[in-house]
Design a protein around this motif. Structure first.
Motif, PDB file in Angstrom:
ATOM      1  N   GLY A  69       3.853  -3.416  -7.675  1.00  0.00           N
ATOM      2  CA  GLY A  69       3.866  -3.286  -6.233  1.00  0.00           C
ATOM      3  C   GLY A  69       3.255  -4.419  -5.442  1.00  0.00           C
ATOM      4  N   ASP A  70       2.452  -5.256  -6.046  1.00  0.00           N
ATOM      5  CA  ASP A  70       1.915  -6.375  -5.275  1.00  0.00           C
ATOM      6  C   ASP A  70       1.558  -7.527  -6.201  1.00  0.00           C
ATOM      7  OD1 ASP A  70      -0.535  -5.754  -6.390  1.00  0.00           O
ATOM      8  OD2 ASP A  70      -1.504  -5.222  -4.522  1.00  0.00           O
ATOM      9  N   LEU A  71       0.782  -8.447  -5.690  1.00  0.00           N
ATOM     10  CA  LEU A  71       0.448  -9.666  -6.432  1.00  0.00           C
ATOM     11  C   LEU A  71      -0.391  -9.423  -7.676  1.00  0.00           C
ATOM     12  CD1 LEU A  71      -0.575 -11.827  -3.350  1.00  0.00           C
ATOM     13  CD2 LEU A  71       1.619 -11.826  -4.517  1.00  0.00           C
ATOM     14  N   TYR A  72      -1.052  -8.277  -7.761  1.00  0.00           N
ATOM     15  CA  TYR A  72      -1.999  -8.036  -8.845  1.00  0.00           C
ATOM     16  C   TYR A  72      -1.415  -7.145  -9.942  1.00  0.00           C
ATOM     17  CZ  TYR A  72      -4.511  -9.871  -4.986  1.00  0.00           C
ATOM     18  OH  TYR A  72      -4.864 -10.653  -3.933  1.00  0.00           O
ATOM     19  N   GLY A 122       0.801  -1.209   0.000  1.00  0.00           N
ATOM     20  CA  GLY A 122       0.000   0.000   0.000  1.00  0.00           C
ATOM     21  C   GLY A 122       0.838   1.265   0.000  1.00  0.00           C
ATOM     22  N   ARG A 123       2.096   1.147   0.358  1.00  0.00           N
ATOM     23  CA  ARG A 123       2.988   2.305   0.366  1.00  0.00           C
ATOM     24  C   ARG A 123       3.972   2.273  -0.795  1.00  0.00           C
ATOM     25  NH1 ARG A 123       2.421   5.455   4.351  1.00  0.00           N
ATOM     26  NH2 ARG A 123       4.475   6.378   4.187  1.00  0.00           N
ATOM     27  N   LEU A 124       4.209   1.112  -1.375  1.00  0.00           N
ATOM     28  CA  LEU A 124       5.246   0.985  -2.394  1.00  0.00           C
ATOM     29  C   LEU A 124       4.719   0.802  -3.815  1.00  0.00           C
ATOM     30  CD1 LEU A 124       7.678  -1.359  -0.409  1.00  0.00           C
ATOM     31  CD2 LEU A 124       7.767   1.131  -0.628  1.00  0.00           C
ATOM     32  N   SER A 125       3.427   0.615  -3.973  1.00  0.00           N
ATOM     33  CA  SER A 125       2.871   0.419  -5.314  1.00  0.00           C
ATOM     34  C   SER A 125       3.065   1.678  -6.142  1.00  0.00           C
ATOM     35  CB  SER A 125       1.380   0.075  -5.238  1.00  0.00           C
ATOM     36  OG  SER A 125       1.202  -1.174  -4.640  1.00  0.00           O
ATOM     37  N   ARG A 126       3.229   1.477  -7.444  1.00  0.00           N
ATOM     38  CA  ARG A 126       3.369   2.612  -8.354  1.00  0.00           C
ATOM     39  C   ARG A 126       2.790   2.244  -9.709  1.00  0.00           C
ATOM     40  NH1 ARG A 126       8.520   0.263  -8.272  1.00  0.00           N
ATOM     41  NH2 ARG A 126       9.416  -0.009 -10.337  1.00  0.00           N
ATOM     42  N   MET A 138      -9.023   1.018 -11.107  1.00  0.00           N
ATOM     43  CA  MET A 138      -9.265   2.165 -10.231  1.00  0.00           C
ATOM     44  C   MET A 138      -8.014   2.388  -9.397  1.00  0.00           C
ATOM     45  SD  MET A 138     -13.220   1.324  -9.246  1.00  0.00           S
ATOM     46  CE  MET A 138     -13.519   2.856  -8.376  1.00  0.00           C
ATOM     47  N   LEU A 139      -7.424   3.588  -9.543  1.00  0.00           N
ATOM     48  CA  LEU A 139      -6.128   3.881  -8.939  1.00  0.00           C
ATOM     49  C   LEU A 139      -6.182   5.129  -8.080  1.00  0.00           C
ATOM     50  CD1 LEU A 139      -4.057   3.521 -12.234  1.00  0.00           C
ATOM     51  CD2 LEU A 139      -4.533   1.733 -10.552  1.00  0.00           C
ATOM     52  N   SER A 140      -5.583   5.054  -6.904  1.00  0.00           N
ATOM     53  CA  SER A 140      -5.389   6.242  -6.073  1.00  0.00           C
ATOM     54  C   SER A 140      -3.989   6.782  -6.367  1.00  0.00           C
ATOM     55  CB  SER A 140      -5.459   5.887  -4.587  1.00  0.00           C
ATOM     56  OG  SER A 140      -6.772   5.635  -4.191  1.00  0.00           O
ATOM     57  N   VAL A 141      -3.943   8.021  -6.815  1.00  0.00           N
ATOM     58  CA  VAL A 141      -2.666   8.703  -7.020  1.00  0.00           C
ATOM     59  C   VAL A 141      -2.814  10.124  -6.498  1.00  0.00           C
ATOM     60  CG1 VAL A 141      -1.833   7.354  -8.987  1.00  0.00           C
ATOM     61  CG2 VAL A 141      -3.316   9.287  -9.390  1.00  0.00           C
ATOM     62  N   ARG A 142      -1.696  10.735  -6.139  1.00  0.00           N
ATOM     63  CA  ARG A 142      -1.758  12.101  -5.614  1.00  0.00           C
ATOM     64  C   ARG A 142      -2.278  13.079  -6.651  1.00  0.00           C
ATOM     65  NH1 ARG A 142       3.762  11.497  -2.617  1.00  0.00           N
ATOM     66  NH2 ARG A 142       3.002  10.682  -0.644  1.00  0.00           N
ATOM     67  N   GLU A 143      -1.897  12.855  -7.912  1.00  0.00           N
ATOM     68  CA  GLU A 143      -2.298  13.756  -8.977  1.00  0.00           C
ATOM     69  C   GLU A 143      -2.969  12.960 -10.100  1.00  0.00           C
ATOM     70  OE1 GLU A 143       0.740  17.164  -9.428  1.00  0.00           O
ATOM     71  OE2 GLU A 143       1.909  15.376  -8.897  1.00  0.00           O
TER      72      GLU A 143
END
Length: 152
Positions: free
Chosen positions: A55-58, A39-43, A132-137
């Motif tokens: 960043g993870d299994l998916y 949750g902190r390292l995905s990009r 669906m992605l959470s990004v700062r911008e």
């Protein structure tokens, strides 16, 4: 005078049982730590190839021609929204981190990397699911997808 009679020793399979349980618990703890760190390292990377989720299994590469960028939008997820994830099929559903495959209220299948429900980039694909992605911008990510889709 007191006489002491010790119990007969348990068979070694009892030790193997507890050893096996201990190994499983350590493996589970390591897996949960990995999920929490994801949750902190995905990009998300945008290139001429497409959108790469890391960043993870998916994680995967979604080819540029599979992204329906014209239909993408930035959402504020609300429980009444058709985009609200209602059922996890395979993934992590931790407080503050939703990653993996979910069904949305509309019935649509979606691959989520969501940490902040206030700004989520929703990108449908031609492959029967949306991302669906959470990004700062999120606007910048959407613009980068548009530039790459247009050829650079």
């Amino acid at each position: 005078m007191t006489e002491v009679f010790p119990i007969s020793p348990a068979p070694l399979k009892v030790l193997w049982f507890f050893g096996g349980i201990s190994v499983l618990l350590v493996a589970l703890l390591l897996f949960l730590a990995y999920v929490a760190m994801s949750g902190r390292l995905s990009r998300f990377e945008v290139s001429p190839e497409g959108l790469r989720l890391r960043g993870d299994l998916y994680g995967r590469l979604i080819p540029m021609d599979a992204l329906r960028i014209a239909e993408a939008q930035i959402l504020r997820l609300e429980k009444t929204s058709q985009f609200w994830p209602t059922r996890k099929t395979v993934g992590s559903n931790l407080p503050g981190y939703h990653s993996g495959w979910f069904r949305l209220r509309s019935g649509e299948k979606a691959l989520l990397y969501v940490t902040d429900r206030r700004q989520v980039l929703y990108v449908p694909t031609t492959r029967g699911y949306s991302v669906m992605l959470s990004v700062r911008e999120p606007q910048r990510l959407l613009e980068a997808l548009g530039r790459q889709a247009a050829g650079g």
